[in-house]
Design a protein around this motif. Structure first.
Motif, mmCIF file in Angstrom:
data_model
loop_
_atom_site.group_PDB
_atom_site.id
_atom_site.type_symbol
_atom_site.label_atom_id
_atom_site.label_comp_id
_atom_site.label_asym_id
_atom_site.label_seq_id
_atom_site.Cartn_x
_atom_site.Cartn_y
_atom_site.Cartn_z
ATOM 1 N N ASP B 49 1.145 -1.461 -0.026
ATOM 2 C CA ASP B 49 0.033 -0.300 0.217
ATOM 3 C C ASP B 49 0.599 0.888 0.213
ATOM 4 O OD1 ASP B 49 0.879 -0.769 2.564
ATOM 5 O OD2 ASP B 49 -1.097 -0.754 3.939
ATOM 6 N N MET B 50 1.818 0.846 0.193
ATOM 7 C CA MET B 50 2.539 2.442 0.341
ATOM 8 C C MET B 50 4.065 2.128 -0.904
ATOM 9 S SD MET B 50 5.143 4.481 2.789
ATOM 10 C CE MET B 50 4.009 4.658 4.085
ATOM 11 N N LEU B 51 3.812 3.196 -1.498
ATOM 12 C CA LEU B 51 5.042 3.531 -2.871
ATOM 13 C C LEU B 51 6.421 4.500 -2.200
ATOM 14 C CD1 LEU B 51 6.657 3.885 -5.746
ATOM 15 C CD2 LEU B 51 4.837 5.176 -6.419
ATOM 16 N N LEU B 52 7.126 3.706 -1.808
ATOM 17 C CA LEU B 52 8.462 4.840 -0.690
ATOM 18 C C LEU B 52 9.038 5.422 -1.897
ATOM 19 C CD1 LEU B 52 9.906 1.259 1.479
ATOM 20 C CD2 LEU B 52 8.548 3.590 1.769
ATOM 21 N N HIS B 71 10.250 1.125 -5.349
ATOM 22 C CA HIS B 71 10.086 0.125 -4.414
ATOM 23 C C HIS B 71 9.002 0.400 -3.259
ATOM 24 C CE1 HIS B 71 14.769 0.551 -4.815
ATOM 25 N NE2 HIS B 71 14.666 -0.513 -4.485
ATOM 26 N N TRP B 73 6.331 -0.865 -0.669
ATOM 27 C CA TRP B 73 6.558 -1.582 0.719
ATOM 28 C C TRP B 73 4.922 -1.834 1.432
ATOM 29 C CZ3 TRP B 73 8.531 -3.475 5.475
ATOM 30 C CH2 TRP B 73 8.438 -2.909 6.770
ATOM 31 N N THR B 75 2.437 -2.051 4.768
ATOM 32 C CA THR B 75 2.669 -1.790 5.615
ATOM 33 C C THR B 75 2.093 -2.441 6.668
ATOM 34 O OG1 THR B 75 0.308 -0.765 5.356
ATOM 35 C CG2 THR B 75 2.175 1.172 5.500
ATOM 36 N N THR B 76 1.144 -3.786 6.247
ATOM 37 C CA THR B 76 0.936 -4.865 7.704
ATOM 38 C C THR B 76 2.006 -5.897 6.934
ATOM 39 O OG1 THR B 76 -0.664 -4.993 5.455
ATOM 40 C CG2 THR B 76 -1.284 -4.007 7.707
ATOM 41 N N HIS B 78 5.174 -6.228 6.736
ATOM 42 C CA HIS B 78 6.388 -5.912 6.598
ATOM 43 C C HIS B 78 6.863 -6.307 5.651
ATOM 44 C CE1 HIS B 78 4.715 -5.359 10.643
ATOM 45 N NE2 HIS B 78 4.172 -4.163 9.604
ATOM 46 N N ARG B 80 8.857 -5.666 1.887
ATOM 47 C CA ARG B 80 9.493 -4.726 0.318
ATOM 48 C C ARG B 80 9.345 -5.063 -0.765
ATOM 49 N NH1 ARG B 80 12.971 -2.527 4.567
ATOM 50 N NH2 ARG B 80 12.250 -0.251 5.229
#
Lengths: 409, 157
Positions: B49-52, B71, B73, B75-76, B78, B80
């Motif tokens: 859910d996160m575009l790092l 990259h 990530w 969040t649930t 953990h 990458r």
């Protein structure tokens, strides 16, 4: 040669919106150098009265070609540059970068180095949070709280100078270890400073937490939801202030964090007050961790015995041909890092500090990319500014803790 | 969580998208046309859910010259994942991820000015760390480090 008239020079920034011919909203240009901007950043705001309708945030005024410069120096020589990314907590940059290179080299650092890096990371986190909170409070007029916090921060700067020789940019990390071990009495002074920290932070809690002015300025201002925070890749205290307990020290334990007892403080609604309080609580957790680490710190060497990256003892360099050559090759060619790429992330005080390192083999990196939390946060900061008052720009922007050095690179 | 990484790696790997595990994350090589589909799968089916981070690597003189690297990530979970695609110098274009991730907008602006990668679908590719009128893409390997582009002309005595 005479300078051409100012109007003929190109404008370095093209705003996303412009004033309309028939009146309407006012466009105000805040920054890039303005007492209200916390760092060199430009905010172009469209205002209806004193309400901010939309904002266009520009950064880059501190851009100095960090990533380009890295491609022309050996892996070792970059350490002073990475110091200057987040110059408020330079040690964490050092350790994250060194961790990345060590992974490419396949090196495991010594136990004493691992605990010391953890301790110093937490110490840096306190310094960074103290700076952010102190500056944010000063911008709201809380001069006493500012002086209390900055006084403690200065004890810490002086104390870190005893260890590293510098107050701010330490250049203390080394690939495979650290520059030097702790001087005598350093831990005893650390214990004193932590006790003083508790006294003065306690006073700041008393002055500020339930202060009517502070609450009016901070509560329900700059609200960010967890969904928005994740959408805009917010990490660190800002994400935690929205109520999401996401912390790399807990989620992907690195260094010695798996062995430590600590809480991950979270906020309830992601406003300025929560960001203030999460940072205050995180400092307390850092103190708790440092006290554990002071007891756990093992004896032993701080540098790995690996000729690819560790400099030989100076006495040997002068007396022994192998060490002399080893020293010469490390200085001239740099450590021979095998080809490959690695992404390593540490929980910096602002959030996920990532280094994407690409090696084509040899002593000079092919690419060093820094995933700076401040830069990513600038991409979503309009969500916290739009819809609030012009005067709220100052505390909200302060609570984001944008650090120009890492944002603009 | 090495077991999770291996399972994720196997579920992502196909003939067109080879995947591997390296240095604690899953690396997927994707053809340029398949980036959006792969990222949708990652976001919807695997919880990324996160575009790092968005960046590129210039492999001059290799052809195709650039790697574009994302990259992600979870969040649930953990975990990458790194998505990588190759784009040629003649047409350095990839799809923009702004439709899926808000954080893509700023990072694509940086990647565009530094490497000249075009992100199709990102309407706002104004310079962000550089300035309007800057010529060239400074992180390309054929851009000399010491080239000067003064915005205000130098005053000579």
């Amino acid at each position: 040669m005479k300078l051409p008239p100012l109007a003929s020079l190109p404008n370095p920034v093209k705003s996303a919106f412009a004033p309309s011919a028939e009146g309407g909203p006012v466009i105000v240009n805040i920054g890039p150098s303005h007492p209200a901007t916390h760092g060199t950043v430009q905010i172009i705001a469209e205002l209806d009265g004193e309400r901010v309708l939309r904002t266009d945030v520009h950064c880059g005024y501190l851009h100095r070609g960090f990533e380009k410069e890295c491609e022309a120096h050996t892996w070792h020589n970059l350490i002073p540059y990475v110091d200057r990314l987040n110059y408020v907590s330079a040690l964490i940059n050092d350790f994250a970068y060194c961790d990345g290179v060590e992974r490419l080299l396949g090196i495991e650092i010594t136990p004493r180095c691992r605990y010391l890096r953890t301790l110093l990371s937490e110490y840096s986190r306190i310094v960074d949070h103290l700076t952010c909170i102190a500056a944010g409070l000063m911008e709201l007029g809380a001069m006493t709280a500012f002086l209390y916090l900055v006084m403690i921060r200065d004890y810490m700067y002086e104390h870190l100078a005893d260890l590293t020789g510098a107050r701010v940019t330490y250049t203390y990390g080394r690939i495979g270890g650290l520059a030097r071990d702790l001087p005598d009495g350093w831990l005893a002074r650390l214990a004193e400073i932590l006790d003083q920290y508790e006294v003065f932070v306690g006073r700041v809690h008393g002055l500020v937490d339930r202060n009517r002015i502070f609450i009016d300025r901070m509560r329900n201002v700059g609200v960010l939801s967890t969904a928005d925070a994740i959408h805009y890749a917010y990490t660190g205290p800002i994400l935690r202030s929205t109520g999401a307990p996401r912390d790399l020290r807990r989620d992907t334990p690195y260094l010695a964090y798996a062995e430590l007892d600590f809480d991950v403080p979270v906020g309830i609604k992601g406003d300025n007050y929560d960001r203030y309080y999460v940072r205050m609580r995180e400092m307390d957790e850092s103190v708790h961790m440092i006290r554990q680490l002071m007891d756990m710190l093992p004896a032993g060497p701080i540098n790995v015995a690996d000729h690819r990256c560790t400099f030989p003892d100076k006495a040997l360099v002068y007396t022994e041909i192998e060490s002399l050559i080893n020293h010469f090759k490390l200085v001239m060619d740099g450590p021979a890092v095998p080809a490959g790429d690695v992404y390593v992330a540490h929980e910096s005080p602002n959030g996920e500090l990532g280094f994407y390192l690409v090696s084509a083999g040899g002593g000079v990196p092919w690419k060093v990319h820094c995933r700076a939390p401040s830069f990513v946060h600038m991409g979503g900061v309009h969500r916290m500014l739009d819809g609030y008052q012009l005067a709220d720009v100052v505390p909200t922007f302060g609570s984001v803790n944008m650090i120009g050095g890492e944002c603009d690179r | 969580m090495p077991a999770d990484l291996d399972a994720l790696c196997q579920s992502l790997a196909t003939e067109a998208t080879p995947a591997s595990v390296a240095h604690g994350l899953v690396v997927v090589e994707v053809p340029t046309a398949g980036v959006l589909d792969m990222v949708r799968t990652l976001k919807d089916a695997h919880g990324f859910d996160m575009l790092l981070d968005v960046t590129a690597v210039d492999w001059l003189p290799r052809e195709p010259r650039f790697d574009v690297v994302w990259h992600f990530w979870s969040t649930t979970g953990h975990v990458r994942v790194r998505v990588r695609t190759r784009v040629p110098e003649g047409d350095p274009a990839v799809v923009s991820l702004t439709s899926l991730y808000g954080s893509a907008a700023f990072m694509e602006r940086e990647c565009h000015e530094m490497y000249g990668i075009r992100f199709a679908g990102n309407a706002d590719l104004r310079p962000i760390l550089l300035y309007e009128g800057f010529v060239g893409h400074p992180l390309r390997k054929d851009y000399p480090k010491d080239r000067e582009q003064p915005l205000v002309p130098y005053l000579t005595p």
